[in-house]
Design an enzyme around this catalytic site. Structure first.
Site, mmCIF file in Angstrom:
data_model
loop_
_atom_site.group_PDB
_atom_site.id
_atom_site.type_symbol
_atom_site.label_atom_id
_atom_site.label_comp_id
_atom_site.label_asym_id
_atom_site.label_seq_id
_atom_site.Cartn_x
_atom_site.Cartn_y
_atom_site.Cartn_z
ATOM 1 N N GLY A 1 34.181 43.650 42.741
ATOM 2 C CA GLY A 1 34.182 43.240 41.338
ATOM 3 C C GLY A 1 35.369 43.696 40.520
ATOM 4 N N SER A 2 36.516 43.910 41.171
ATOM 5 C CA SER A 2 37.658 44.388 40.372
ATOM 6 C C SER A 2 38.193 43.292 39.444
ATOM 7 C CB SER A 2 38.774 44.941 41.266
ATOM 8 O OG SER A 2 39.403 43.918 42.000
ATOM 9 N N ARG B 1 20.368 26.431 50.556
ATOM 10 C CA ARG B 1 21.394 26.710 49.550
ATOM 11 C C ARG B 1 21.003 26.185 48.177
ATOM 12 N NH1 ARG B 1 26.595 28.341 51.015
ATOM 13 N NH2 ARG B 1 26.774 28.500 53.251
ATOM 14 N N MET C 1 31.517 34.962 47.196
ATOM 15 C CA MET C 1 31.850 34.495 48.534
ATOM 16 C C MET C 1 30.821 33.527 49.125
ATOM 17 S SD MET C 1 34.737 35.882 48.583
ATOM 18 C CE MET C 1 35.513 35.844 50.192
ATOM 19 N N ARG C 2 30.151 32.758 48.267
ATOM 20 C CA ARG C 2 29.266 31.693 48.738
ATOM 21 C C ARG C 2 29.913 30.353 48.395
ATOM 22 N NH1 ARG C 2 25.685 32.723 52.226
ATOM 23 N NH2 ARG C 2 24.278 31.097 51.549
ATOM 24 N N LEU D 1 29.679 26.769 47.192
ATOM 25 C CA LEU D 1 28.688 26.120 46.321
ATOM 26 C C LEU D 1 28.497 24.662 46.729
ATOM 27 C CD1 LEU D 1 30.063 27.724 43.074
ATOM 28 C CD2 LEU D 1 27.810 28.192 44.094
ATOM 29 N N HIS E 1 41.630 32.745 43.604
ATOM 30 C CA HIS E 1 41.807 32.692 45.053
ATOM 31 C C HIS E 1 43.101 33.428 45.412
ATOM 32 C CE1 HIS E 1 41.312 31.097 49.074
ATOM 33 N NE2 HIS E 1 42.597 30.800 49.073
ATOM 34 N N GLY F 1 35.660 20.082 46.650
ATOM 35 C CA GLY F 1 36.385 20.582 47.820
ATOM 36 C C GLY F 1 36.691 22.069 47.640
ATOM 37 N N ALA G 1 48.204 41.610 40.472
ATOM 38 C CA ALA G 1 48.636 40.313 39.922
ATOM 39 C C ALA G 1 47.408 39.463 39.570
ATOM 40 C CB ALA G 1 49.526 39.589 40.925
HETATM 41 C C1 GAR Z 1 39.875 38.911 45.341
HETATM 42 O O1 GAR Z 1 41.072 39.162 46.018
HETATM 43 C C2 GAR Z 1 39.664 37.421 45.145
HETATM 44 O O2 GAR Z 1 40.841 36.718 44.908
HETATM 45 C C3 GAR Z 1 39.076 37.049 46.477
HETATM 46 O O3 GAR Z 1 38.209 38.091 46.811
HETATM 47 C C4 GAR Z 1 38.678 39.296 46.215
HETATM 48 C C5 GAR Z 1 37.551 39.871 45.400
HETATM 49 O O4 GAR Z 1 37.889 41.126 44.917
HETATM 50 N N1 GAR Z 1 38.388 35.793 46.409
HETATM 51 C C6 GAR Z 1 38.295 34.954 47.419
HETATM 52 O O5 GAR Z 1 38.761 35.167 48.511
HETATM 53 C C7 GAR Z 1 37.530 33.688 47.088
HETATM 54 N N2 GAR Z 1 37.714 32.728 48.123
HETATM 55 P P1 GAR Z 1 37.107 41.741 43.701
HETATM 56 O O6 GAR Z 1 35.624 41.687 44.054
HETATM 57 O O7 GAR Z 1 37.598 43.165 43.628
HETATM 58 O O8 GAR Z 1 37.436 40.946 42.487
#
Ligand code: GAR
Length: 195
Positions: free
Chosen positions: A14-15, A68, A93-94, A96, A112, A146, A176
């Protein structure tokens, strides 16, 4: 200024959610976090959100097995119950279903860790290294049917340096992301508010 009611969907650390919550402490920020929702009850980000005074809850996708849509129906009704107007996926990470995406079309964005359209899906940093790229980065985009294909709102670039591993590149990209996501969400809110 009306602030849009924001839900942040997470699955783990969750950063990026933290970066959005920090930005939204400014009363002039165009989104007001009203809910953090995780599909994993053990997501570390839930505790941070609660400590920050934002309603945080888990809807465990495992409870729904392979169904789902039943999982998403619960998520959708929870979001609507909270009066959510914009959704930021932040390490959610699901994948949709088209049903959920359609319901929130034009109101849901995602971050992303690649320079889309390159490297949709997983293992983005390793794939950039394997391809011999000299730069990597992150993208915020509208969510469309998509996976990682929606219209791009904003991107940030970072260099790939000699000796980089997927871990060092991820560590360089993450700050970033934290800078880009609040900026891009503000842009998305402006688009929504202007409709
Ligand atoms: C982040 O790097 C985000 O861009 C990536 O997961 C990480 C989550 O970090 N997202 C994906 O790969 C989505 N396909 P976080 O939980 O610390 O924000």
């Amino acid at each position: 200024m009306t602030r849009l009611r924001l839900a942040i969907l997470i699955s783990g650390r969750g950063s990026n959610m933290e970066a959005l919550l920090r930005a939204a402490r400014d009363p002039a920020y165009p989104a007001e976090p009203v809910l953090v929702l995780s599909n994993r009850p053990d997501a570390a980000g839930l505790q941070f959100a609660e400590a920050a005074g934002v309603a945080a809850l888990a809807i465990d996708h495992k409870t729904y097995g392979k169904d789902r849509e039943a999982f998403e129906f619960h998520v959708d009704s929870t979001l609507r119950g909270a009066g959510v107007e914009v959704i930021a996926l932040a390490g959610f990470m699901r994948v949709l279903t088209p049903w959920f995406v359609k319901r929130w079309e034009g109101r849901m964005i995602n971050i992303h860790p690649s320079l889309l359209p390159k490297y949709k899906g997983l293992d983005t940093h390793q794939r950039a290294l394997d391809a011999g790229d000299t730069e990597a980065g992150c993208t915020v985009h509208w969510v469309s049917a998509g996976v990682d294909e929606g219209e791009i709102i904003a991107q940030a670039r970072v260099p790939i340096l000699p000796g980089d591993t997927a871990e060092t590149l991820a560590a360089r990209t993450l700050p970033a992301e934290h800078k880009l996501y609040p900026e891009a969400l503000a842009k998305a809110c402006a688009v929504i508010a202007a409709r």
